[in-house]
Design a protein around this motif. Structure first.
Motif, PDB file in Angstrom:
ATOM      1  N   SER A 123      44.552 -24.942 -28.661  1.00 25.50           N
ATOM      2  CA  SER A 123      43.860 -24.995 -29.950  1.00 25.50           C
ATOM      3  C   SER A 123      43.326 -23.620 -30.333  1.00 25.50           C
ATOM      4  CB  SER A 123      42.707 -26.003 -29.891  1.00 25.50           C
ATOM      5  OG  SER A 123      43.191 -27.310 -29.640  1.00 25.50           O
ATOM      6  N   ILE A 124      42.783 -22.907 -29.345  1.00 26.54           N
ATOM      7  CA  ILE A 124      42.276 -21.554 -29.599  1.00 26.54           C
ATOM      8  C   ILE A 124      43.416 -20.652 -30.070  1.00 26.54           C
ATOM      9  CG2 ILE A 124      41.284 -19.491 -28.525  1.00 26.54           C
ATOM     10  CD1 ILE A 124      39.710 -21.332 -26.660  1.00 26.54           C
ATOM     11  N   ARG A 125      44.557 -20.737 -29.390  1.00 30.87           N
ATOM     12  CA  ARG A 125      45.696 -19.903 -29.753  1.00 30.87           C
ATOM     13  C   ARG A 125      46.166 -20.206 -31.180  1.00 30.87           C
ATOM     14  NH1 ARG A 125      49.455 -16.941 -27.195  1.00 30.87           N
ATOM     15  NH2 ARG A 125      48.687 -17.548 -25.132  1.00 30.87           N
ATOM     16  N   GLU A 126      46.271 -21.476 -31.520  1.00 29.55           N
ATOM     17  CA  GLU A 126      46.762 -21.845 -32.853  1.00 29.55           C
ATOM     18  C   GLU A 126      45.851 -21.324 -33.954  1.00 29.55           C
ATOM     19  OE1 GLU A 126      47.124 -26.056 -32.726  1.00 29.55           O
ATOM     20  OE2 GLU A 126      48.968 -26.037 -31.510  1.00 29.55           O
ATOM     21  N   VAL A 127      44.548 -21.469 -33.760  1.00 34.55           N
ATOM     22  CA  VAL A 127      43.596 -21.007 -34.777  1.00 34.55           C
ATOM     23  C   VAL A 127      43.646 -19.492 -34.921  1.00 34.55           C
ATOM     24  CG1 VAL A 127      41.152 -20.797 -35.371  1.00 34.55           C
ATOM     25  CG2 VAL A 127      42.048 -22.970 -34.510  1.00 34.55           C
ATOM     26  N   LEU A 128      43.640 -18.796 -33.799  1.00 34.84           N
ATOM     27  CA  LEU A 128      43.618 -17.333 -33.839  1.00 34.84           C
ATOM     28  C   LEU A 128      44.946 -16.759 -34.342  1.00 34.84           C
ATOM     29  CD1 LEU A 128      41.640 -16.455 -30.572  1.00 34.84           C
ATOM     30  CD2 LEU A 128      40.799 -16.720 -32.919  1.00 34.84           C
ATOM     31  N   GLU A 129      46.062 -17.388 -33.983  1.00 32.42           N
ATOM     32  CA  GLU A 129      47.360 -16.934 -34.495  1.00 32.42           C
ATOM     33  C   GLU A 129      47.416 -17.054 -36.014  1.00 32.42           C
ATOM     34  OE1 GLU A 129      50.389 -19.128 -32.480  1.00 32.42           O
ATOM     35  OE2 GLU A 129      50.709 -17.557 -30.969  1.00 32.42           O
ATOM     36  N   THR A 130      46.868 -18.139 -36.530  1.00 34.11           N
ATOM     37  CA  THR A 130      46.830 -18.323 -37.982  1.00 34.11           C
ATOM     38  C   THR A 130      45.994 -17.238 -38.635  1.00 34.11           C
ATOM     39  OG1 THR A 130      47.075 -20.725 -37.745  1.00 34.11           O
ATOM     40  CG2 THR A 130      46.220 -19.907 -39.844  1.00 34.11           C
ATOM     41  N   ASP A 131      44.849 -16.923 -38.040  1.00 30.52           N
ATOM     42  CA  ASP A 131      43.982 -15.858 -38.565  1.00 30.52           C
ATOM     43  C   ASP A 131      44.699 -14.515 -38.565  1.00 30.52           C
ATOM     44  OD1 ASP A 131      42.012 -17.670 -38.972  1.00 30.52           O
ATOM     45  OD2 ASP A 131      40.611 -16.880 -37.480  1.00 30.52           O
ATOM     46  N   ILE A 132      45.385 -14.204 -37.469  1.00 29.46           N
ATOM     47  CA  ILE A 132      46.086 -12.920 -37.352  1.00 29.46           C
ATOM     48  C   ILE A 132      47.194 -12.822 -38.396  1.00 29.46           C
ATOM     49  CG2 ILE A 132      47.587 -11.520 -35.883  1.00 29.46           C
ATOM     50  CD1 ILE A 132      46.011 -12.603 -33.466  1.00 29.46           C
ATOM     51  N   ASP A 133      47.989 -13.890 -38.512  1.00 26.31           N
ATOM     52  CA  ASP A 133      49.105 -13.879 -39.465  1.00 26.31           C
ATOM     53  C   ASP A 133      48.600 -13.740 -40.900  1.00 26.31           C
ATOM     54  OD1 ASP A 133      50.856 -14.155 -37.371  1.00 26.31           O
ATOM     55  OD2 ASP A 133      51.141 -16.323 -37.622  1.00 26.31           O
ATOM     56  N   SER A 134      47.538 -14.463 -41.216  1.00 23.20           N
ATOM     57  CA  SER A 134      46.986 -14.405 -42.566  1.00 23.20           C
ATOM     58  C   SER A 134      46.439 -13.016 -42.884  1.00 23.20           C
ATOM     59  CB  SER A 134      45.871 -15.450 -42.711  1.00 23.20           C
ATOM     60  OG  SER A 134      45.255 -15.362 -43.977  1.00 23.20           O
ATOM     61  N   HIS A 135      45.720 -12.435 -41.938  1.00 21.18           N
ATOM     62  CA  HIS A 135      45.140 -11.109 -42.141  1.00 21.18           C
ATOM     63  C   HIS A 135      46.235 -10.049 -42.272  1.00 21.18           C
ATOM     64  CE1 HIS A 135      41.956  -8.076 -41.832  1.00 21.18           C
ATOM     65  NE2 HIS A 135      42.791  -7.395 -41.071  1.00 21.18           N
ATOM     66  N   GLU A 136      47.240 -10.142 -41.404  1.00 22.22           N
ATOM     67  CA  GLU A 136      48.332  -9.164 -41.448  1.00 22.22           C
ATOM     68  C   GLU A 136      49.121  -9.271 -42.749  1.00 22.22           C
ATOM     69  OE1 GLU A 136      52.197  -7.724 -38.779  1.00 22.22           O
ATOM     70  OE2 GLU A 136      50.867  -9.312 -38.050  1.00 22.22           O
ATOM     71  N   HIS A 137      49.349 -10.490 -43.208  1.00 18.35           N
ATOM     72  CA  HIS A 137      50.078 -10.679 -44.465  1.00 18.35           C
ATOM     73  C   HIS A 137      49.317 -10.051 -45.634  1.00 18.35           C
ATOM     74  CE1 HIS A 137      52.609 -12.584 -47.487  1.00 18.35           C
ATOM     75  NE2 HIS A 137      51.516 -13.010 -48.099  1.00 18.35           N
ATOM     76  N   GLY A 138      47.997 -10.271 -45.674  1.00 16.06           N
ATOM     77  CA  GLY A 138      47.194  -9.690 -46.744  1.00 16.06           C
ATOM     78  C   GLY A 138      47.218  -8.173 -46.725  1.00 16.06           C
ATOM     79  N   ARG A 139      47.128  -7.595 -45.541  1.00 15.51           N
ATOM     80  CA  ARG A 139      47.179  -6.141 -45.408  1.00 15.51           C
ATOM     81  C   ARG A 139      48.532  -5.591 -45.867  1.00 15.51           C
ATOM     82  NH1 ARG A 139      42.136  -3.862 -44.771  1.00 15.51           N
ATOM     83  NH2 ARG A 139      41.213  -4.281 -42.742  1.00 15.51           N
ATOM     84  N   LYS A 140      49.608  -6.257 -45.456  1.00 15.37           N
ATOM     85  CA  LYS A 140      50.943  -5.778 -45.817  1.00 15.37           C
ATOM     86  C   LYS A 140      51.175  -5.861 -47.324  1.00 15.37           C
ATOM     87  CE  LYS A 140      53.432  -6.572 -41.496  1.00 15.37           C
ATOM     88  NZ  LYS A 140      54.515  -7.353 -40.814  1.00 15.37           N
ATOM     89  N   GLN A 141      50.670  -6.922 -47.947  1.00 17.55           N
ATOM     90  CA  GLN A 141      50.818  -7.044 -49.400  1.00 17.55           C
ATOM     91  C   GLN A 141      50.066  -5.927 -50.113  1.00 17.55           C
ATOM     92  OE1 GLN A 141      53.549  -9.250 -49.334  1.00 17.55           O
ATOM     93  NE2 GLN A 141      52.693  -9.633 -51.355  1.00 17.55           N
ATOM     94  N   ALA A 142      48.908  -5.546 -49.572  1.00 21.99           N
ATOM     95  CA  ALA A 142      48.140  -4.452 -50.163  1.00 21.99           C
ATOM     96  C   ALA A 142      48.852  -3.121 -49.973  1.00 21.99           C
ATOM     97  CB  ALA A 142      46.741  -4.406 -49.548  1.00 21.99           C
TER      98      ALA A 142
END
Length: 249
Positions: A123-142
């Motif tokens: 559960s910890i991995r799933e939540v944190l992976e989602t956070d990482i992917d979301s943050h990285e996607h936002g940075r890349k779009q910027a």
């Protein structure tokens, strides 16, 4: 301060200006306000049109990363995670609660809090992976606004060249005005191609690399807390994290 980026920008500009001087051209002939407005103004407008306000503003703020990258101290982070592991082995997961207040990074604090709360490793991995992917996607779009700027600016340079030639054609009967129009035409092309290949595209590439390093720092925390939740040996955790850091650095 990233000295190589500063040297690169100054070196590129120096090479162009020196080449112009060696060819016998006047440096002042490259300073054309009209061409600058067409290329930079047109490029900025095109990028703004394709971006959301948040992406555009974040992309502008990330320019400082090119010349002053955020410190990604993998060794320090790994030592801290190993300390968490050793503390949890001695006093249990609740003993890690004392580290929470010292966490300045919201992601690290969230990961540690989930560990203290006794979350399941998966559960910890799933939540944190989602956070990482979301943050990285936002940075890349910027960061993508600079890649887009590198695509638009040469076209704006051609547009400036065409406008300059139109001005020339309108004043064929007045030779005194021909030089200015021709100058704008060629200088606009130089500006468009120059800023794309000397600034915008290299900046976009460098920002993508820095975003990858930022994500790796978060992945180290994720892998560390998941390993601690699984009760793994601190030495094995350290070895795994150092391998991950060396692969992605």
């Amino acid at each position: 301060m990233d000295k190589i980026s500063i040297v690169a920008v100054l070196g590129g500009l120096t090479a162009i200006l020196a080449g112009q001087a060696l060819e016998g051209g006047h440096l002042g002939s490259l300073l054309q306000l009209t061409a600058f407005l067409i290329v930079i103004g047109g490029t900025a407008s095109a990028v703004m049109l394709q971006s959301t306000p948040k992406q555009f503003v974040t992309g502008l703020r990330m320019v400082r990363w090119v010349f002053s990258p955020p410190p990604f101290e993998y060794d320090k982070q790994i030592r801290e995670i190993v300390n968490w592991s050793q503390t949890s082995r001695r006093g249990g997961l609740l003993a890690l609660e004392s580290f929470l207040n010292g966490q300045k990074d919201p992601f690290n604090k969230k990961a540690l809090q989930m560990l203290v709360d006794g979350g399941e490793p998966q559960s910890i991995r799933e939540v944190l992976e989602t956070d990482i992917d979301s943050h990285e996607h936002g940075r890349k779009q910027a960061a993508k606004i600079w890649e887009s700027a590198g695509g638009y600016s040469p076209t704006m340079g051609i547009l400036g060249a065409v406008l300059g030639l139109i001005h020339v054609m309108e004043n064929l009967s007045d030779p005194s005005k021909l030089g200015g129009g021709i100058a704008v035409a060629f200088v606009a092309t130089v500006y468009g191609v120059g800023v794309a290949n000397l600034l915008f595209l290299p900046m976009a590439t460098k920002l993508k690399h820095l975003i990858r390093l930022e994500s790796t720092a978060k992945e180290l925390v994720m892998e560390g807390v998941v390993a601690i939740a699984n009760g793994e040996n601190p030495r094995l955790i350290e070895a795994r994290l150092r391998s991950l850091a060396s692969i992605n650095d």
